[in-house]
Design a protein around this motif. Sequence first.
Motif, short mmCIF file in Angstrom:
data_model
loop_
_atom_site.label_atom_id
_atom_site.label_comp_id
_atom_site.label_asym_id
_atom_site.label_seq_id
_atom_site.Cartn_x
_atom_site.Cartn_y
_atom_site.Cartn_z
N ALA A 38 0.82 -1.21 0.00
CA ALA A 38 0.00 0.00 0.00
C ALA A 38 0.86 1.26 0.00
O ALA A 38 0.35 2.35 -0.22
CB ALA A 38 -0.94 -0.01 1.20
N GLY A 39 2.15 1.13 0.26
CA GLY A 39 3.05 2.27 0.27
C GLY A 39 4.02 2.18 1.42
O GLY A 39 4.08 1.17 2.12
N TYR A 40 4.79 3.23 1.57
CA TYR A 40 5.78 3.28 2.64
C TYR A 40 5.47 4.44 3.56
O TYR A 40 5.05 5.50 3.12
CB TYR A 40 7.19 3.45 2.06
CG TYR A 40 7.70 2.20 1.39
CD1 TYR A 40 8.41 1.25 2.12
CD2 TYR A 40 7.46 1.96 0.05
CE1 TYR A 40 8.88 0.09 1.52
CE2 TYR A 40 7.92 0.81 -0.56
CZ TYR A 40 8.63 -0.12 0.18
OH TYR A 40 9.08 -1.26 -0.42
N ARG A 46 3.76 -0.49 4.29
CA ARG A 46 2.38 -0.74 4.69
C ARG A 46 1.77 -1.66 3.64
O ARG A 46 1.98 -1.47 2.44
CB ARG A 46 1.57 0.56 4.76
CG ARG A 46 2.09 1.54 5.76
CD ARG A 46 1.74 1.05 7.15
NE ARG A 46 2.23 1.99 8.16
CZ ARG A 46 2.89 1.63 9.23
NH1 ARG A 46 3.16 0.37 9.45
NH2 ARG A 46 3.28 2.51 10.10
N PHE A 47 0.98 -2.62 4.11
CA PHE A 47 0.40 -3.61 3.21
C PHE A 47 -1.11 -3.55 3.24
O PHE A 47 -1.70 -3.17 4.25
CB PHE A 47 0.88 -5.02 3.60
CG PHE A 47 2.37 -5.15 3.56
CD1 PHE A 47 3.02 -5.37 2.35
CD2 PHE A 47 3.13 -5.00 4.70
CE1 PHE A 47 4.39 -5.46 2.29
CE2 PHE A 47 4.51 -5.09 4.66
CZ PHE A 47 5.14 -5.31 3.46
N VAL A 101 12.46 -8.47 7.87
CA VAL A 101 12.34 -7.28 8.70
C VAL A 101 13.63 -6.50 8.59
O VAL A 101 14.71 -7.04 8.80
CB VAL A 101 12.06 -7.67 10.17
CG1 VAL A 101 11.96 -6.45 11.04
CG2 VAL A 101 10.83 -8.53 10.26
N SER A 102 13.54 -5.21 8.27
CA SER A 102 14.73 -4.37 8.23
C SER A 102 14.56 -3.23 9.22
O SER A 102 13.45 -2.89 9.63
CB SER A 102 14.98 -3.84 6.83
OG SER A 102 13.89 -3.09 6.38
N GLU A 103 15.66 -2.61 9.57
CA GLU A 103 15.62 -1.51 10.52
C GLU A 103 14.91 -0.32 9.89
O GLU A 103 15.01 -0.07 8.72
CB GLU A 103 17.04 -1.12 10.92
CG GLU A 103 17.72 -2.20 11.73
CD GLU A 103 19.11 -1.77 12.18
OE1 GLU A 103 19.36 -0.56 12.23
OE2 GLU A 103 19.93 -2.66 12.46
N SER A 104 14.24 0.43 10.71
CA SER A 104 13.51 1.62 10.29
C SER A 104 14.49 2.75 9.96
O SER A 104 15.52 2.90 10.60
CB SER A 104 12.56 2.07 11.40
OG SER A 104 12.00 3.32 11.07
N ASP A 105 14.13 3.53 8.96
CA ASP A 105 14.90 4.73 8.62
C ASP A 105 14.26 5.95 9.22
O ASP A 105 14.45 7.06 8.73
CB ASP A 105 14.97 4.88 7.09
CG ASP A 105 15.78 3.79 6.44
OD1 ASP A 105 16.67 3.24 7.11
OD2 ASP A 105 15.53 3.48 5.26
N CYS A 106 13.50 5.78 10.28
CA CYS A 106 12.69 6.87 10.81
C CYS A 106 13.51 8.11 11.15
O CYS A 106 13.04 9.22 11.00
CB CYS A 106 11.91 6.41 12.05
SG CYS A 106 10.54 7.50 12.44
N GLY A 107 14.72 7.95 11.58
CA GLY A 107 15.53 9.11 11.92
C GLY A 107 15.81 10.03 10.74
O GLY A 107 16.09 11.20 10.92
N SER A 108 15.72 9.50 9.52
CA SER A 108 16.02 10.32 8.36
C SER A 108 14.77 10.75 7.62
O SER A 108 14.85 11.36 6.57
CB SER A 108 16.94 9.55 7.40
OG SER A 108 16.26 8.40 6.92
N CYS A 109 13.60 10.47 8.18
CA CYS A 109 12.35 10.76 7.50
C CYS A 109 11.91 12.19 7.82
O CYS A 109 11.66 12.52 8.97
CB CYS A 109 11.27 9.77 7.95
SG CYS A 109 9.66 10.05 7.23
#
Length: 113
Positions: A38-40, A46-47, A101-109
């Motif tokens: 469904a996107g990122y 997201r599925f 499962v991969s680590e989140s890139d949330c810090g760079s979002c």
Amino acid sequence: METLNKELLTMSDSAYDEFLNFLRSNNVDKNNIRISLAGYACSGPRFGLLVDDRKDGDMETTIKDLTFYVESGLYNEFEGFQILSTEENMGQGMVLRPNKVSESDCGSCSSCG
């Protein structure tokens, strides 16, 4: 990056019962379900789940009387999926998770507040 397993889709009996109840309570009487991207979002992919028919390039698995379709490229990227019941998801509701499962890139979002 961690790979949990390589099956197309896994779900326990309790997840199956909860998922089937969800379908029927929403008047969905078809048993062909597609897993789609469904996107990122900041926390990762997201599925979506939708009623659909088999298409060329799909992988297919049947669990009891439910048939699930996944486009082969999506399987290659995420190495399959798991549907967890509310109980298996620590009371946080039923969830669809990728096996890879991969680590989140949330810090760079930039859209993460």
